[in-house]
Enzyme design. Structure first.
Site, PDB file in Angstrom:
ATOM      1  N   SER A   1     -47.786 -72.698 103.052  1.00 32.87           N
ATOM      2  CA  SER A   1     -47.898 -71.405 103.885  1.00 32.87           C
ATOM      3  C   SER A   1     -47.328 -71.646 105.325  1.00 32.87           C
ATOM      4  O   SER A   1     -46.621 -72.806 105.583  1.00 32.87           O
ATOM      5  CB  SER A   1     -49.285 -70.967 104.194  1.00 32.87           C
ATOM      6  OG  SER A   1     -50.057 -72.030 105.032  1.00 32.87           O
ATOM      7  N   LYS A   2     -47.068 -70.613 106.024  1.00 31.99           N
ATOM      8  CA  LYS A   2     -46.225 -70.622 107.118  1.00 31.99           C
ATOM      9  C   LYS A   2     -46.850 -71.587 108.177  1.00 31.99           C
ATOM     10  O   LYS A   2     -46.053 -71.724 109.151  1.00 31.99           O
ATOM     11  CB  LYS A   2     -46.299 -69.407 107.845  1.00 31.99           C
ATOM     12  CG  LYS A   2     -45.112 -68.227 106.815  1.00 31.99           C
ATOM     13  CD  LYS A   2     -44.907 -66.856 107.874  1.00 31.99           C
ATOM     14  CE  LYS A   2     -43.909 -66.133 106.991  1.00 31.99           C
ATOM     15  NZ  LYS A   2     -43.625 -64.891 107.642  1.00 31.99           N
ATOM     16  N   ARG A   3     -47.997 -71.979 107.996  1.00 31.61           N
ATOM     17  CA  ARG A   3     -48.828 -72.797 109.019  1.00 31.61           C
ATOM     18  C   ARG A   3     -48.245 -74.200 108.984  1.00 31.61           C
ATOM     19  O   ARG A   3     -48.208 -74.948 109.868  1.00 31.61           O
ATOM     20  CB  ARG A   3     -50.166 -72.840 109.039  1.00 31.61           C
ATOM     21  CG  ARG A   3     -50.786 -73.434 107.604  1.00 31.61           C
ATOM     22  CD  ARG A   3     -52.276 -73.647 107.837  1.00 31.61           C
ATOM     23  NE  ARG A   3     -52.900 -74.308 106.636  1.00 31.61           N
ATOM     24  CZ  ARG A   3     -53.232 -73.643 105.590  1.00 31.61           C
ATOM     25  NH1 ARG A   3     -53.003 -72.380 105.488  1.00 31.61           N
ATOM     26  NH2 ARG A   3     -53.663 -74.178 104.596  1.00 31.61           N
ATOM     27  N   HIS A   4     -47.764 -74.457 107.758  1.00 33.61           N
ATOM     28  CA  HIS A   4     -46.909 -75.648 107.713  1.00 33.61           C
ATOM     29  C   HIS A   4     -45.670 -75.948 108.061  1.00 33.61           C
ATOM     30  O   HIS A   4     -44.827 -76.912 108.464  1.00 33.61           O
ATOM     31  CB  HIS A   4     -46.853 -76.052 106.231  1.00 33.61           C
ATOM     32  CG  HIS A   4     -48.131 -76.320 105.572  1.00 33.61           C
ATOM     33  ND1 HIS A   4     -48.680 -75.237 104.760  1.00 33.61           N
ATOM     34  CD2 HIS A   4     -49.199 -77.110 105.727  1.00 33.61           C
ATOM     35  CE1 HIS A   4     -49.968 -75.811 103.944  1.00 33.61           C
ATOM     36  NE2 HIS A   4     -50.289 -76.713 104.890  1.00 33.61           N
TER      37      HIS A   4
END
Length: 485
Positions: A255-258
């Site tokens: 996801s974008k948190r990665h």
């Protein structure tokens, strides 16, 4: 009997950007088709009208074109099995849904949204309770005649199991009692995702259906539709999940948190499309020769379904960066300059510089194109650096000897008419010899004055060549004043 031509399809919904998972699916579908000299089809699945994002279709076209996944049939180029946009195929689905009703394999369901919502809240059945499955025909006819809103549901088996084979995961069985009577046609006349998929894949003669492993649980529903029509079931190829690494070392769904998860975002970060495609191919697949750096042709030649792993893969940004650097270094200087020019211009604007020298010093060092402005920003604006930078034990420079070195360097450089790396090199090294200094002792203060920083992507001569004579002498004069106090 002649073997059927391999036909795969990439069928995205225009609901957002191109995620790396979507792109990997498209890539594998392309590789499966092209490795077998088959056809790769683009189909736009826009039946979910509420979630459509303006411009998303253009993003799909642009991404596929940029990475070289050229489709043989599609909305923009046509083909023998069109139209290739689901909303333009609306006249197709109703007749197939009603065919199953007529054959006793599907039924009209008149349950209201409120009733279905209450069923969901009660969770007594875990799904639809088949209330309308056995309605008397006269009641059905009356409800249809009165215009009562309805959907069409498939009659799913309530006993036994449904087994299907996947090319990656093998045989998988599901208890039929767990399968809800699936909706085929919604009350607005639009087909459901599963239903439209099966109809379109059959009519377009798709031989291989490639998708993420999260769709494994839906596959029995697809197969029961194929069986209901007596159609040949395609080869299923389910792909392993792509994960990201969390700060604590664990992994979870990417996801974008990665980090960046969209193709366009990765390109903006300075990754080359060819490197992105190469890396994405390795997320769940390994060639038999264990080669890591492969362009699209190399991937096509090597690809085989039996090389796809069942295990989730972790998106490693460091590995992508390494691979990107390999592609950058393999370019000709002209190719690198062309790719780097937008980043050069972020620093230089319309000012011209010796781009060949800039490429010479940057190409061996850059791993992502967006690193370039930060690496060469000092060439546009001389940083406000401390005088201590002129002191270096290894080069044996001090404030006391840096000042006369700069004075001498300015003297010989003022008379230099041919401002090139080779001429600068010969002039400065001859000066070092005349002053009986080691090359490093002379070049350190020259480089500090020219760059205003201790770490630079190139040596003194390259930096002077890029800066040009006027700016170089201006900076050396400022350095001399700094040393003198």
């Amino acid at each position: 009997m002649q073997e059927k031509k391999v036909r795969t399809r990439f069928a995205p919904s225009p609901t957002g950007f191109m995620h790396v998972g979507n792109l990997r699916t498209a890539l594998y579908e392309y590789l499966i088709a092209k490795n077998a000299s088959g056809d790769f089809i683009l189909r736009i699945e826009d039946t979910d009208q509420e979630r459509q994002v303006e411009g998303a279709v253009e993003v799909i076209y642009d991404t596929l074109k940029t990475v070289g996944l050229n489709h043989d049939e599609g909305p923009d180029i046509g083909g023998a099995f069109g139209p290739y946009v689901q909303s333009e195929r609306m006249g197709t689905y109703k007749k197939y849904a009603e065919q199953l009703v007529q054959e006793g394999k599907a039924y009209y369901c008149f349950c209201s949204k409120d009733r279905l919502a209450s069923l969901h809240e009660e969770n007594s059945f875990g799904g639809y309770d088949r209330h309308c499955r056995h309605l008397p025909q006269d009641e059905v006819d009356a409800l249809l005649a009165s215009g009562t809103p309805h959907v069409i549901r498939q009659k799913m088996p309530t006993e036994g199991t449904t087994t299907f084979h996947d090319a990656v995961y093998g045989d998988i069985s599901v208890e039929n009692k767990e399968l809800e009577d699936q909706v085929l046609l919604k009350s607005d006349g639009f087909p459901t995702y599963n239903f439209a998929n099966v109809i379109d894949d059959h009519l377009m003669e798709i031989t291989h259906v490639v998708r993420g492993s999260e769709y494994l649980s839906s596959t029995p529903k697809y197969n029961l539709l194929y069986d209901a029509y007596g159609w040949e079931i395609p080869v299923y190829v389910h792909l392993p999940l792509i994960k990201g690494r969390n700060a604590d070392g664990t992994t979870s769904k990417l996801s974008k948190r990665h980090g960046s998860t969209g193709f366009a975002d990765l390109v903006r970060e300075g990754y080359l499309p060819v490197a992105i495609i190469n890396y994405i191919a390795l997320l769940g697949w390994c060639p038999k020769d264990n080669e890591e750096k492969m362009d699209l042709q190399g991937l096509t030649e090597r690809f085989s379904i039996d090389g796809i792993s069942k295990s989730p893969s972790v998106f490693d940004y460091d590995k992508l960066t390494w691979l990107n650097g390999e592609y950058l270094r393999a370019m000709t200087p002209e190719e690198f300059t062309e790719q780097a020019m937008p980043y050069y211009q972020q620093v230089f604007g319309d000012t011209q510089a010796d781009w060949s020298v800039l490429t010479l010093i940057l190409q061996p060092r850059v791993t992502k194109l967006n690193e370039i402005p930060g690496m060469i920003g000092f060439l546009k604006d001389l940083p406000d650096y401390p005088v201590d930078f002129f002191v270096n034990k290894k080069s044996k420079t001090t404030l006391e000897n840096s000042a006369p070195i700069l004075r001498e360097a300015i003297g010989v450089l003022k008379d230099l008419s041919n401002w090139t790396v080779s001429e600068l090199h010969d002039t400065l090294l001859n000066l070092a010899q005349r002053l009986e200094l080691k090359n490093g002792t002379l070049l350190w203060p020259v480089r500090i004055a020219a760059a205003g920083q201790t770490v630079t992507p190139g040596g003194a001569m390259e930096l002077l060549a890029i800066l040009g004579k006027e700016e170089s002498l201006r900076r050396l004069e400022l350095g001399l004043k700094k040393c003198e106090g």
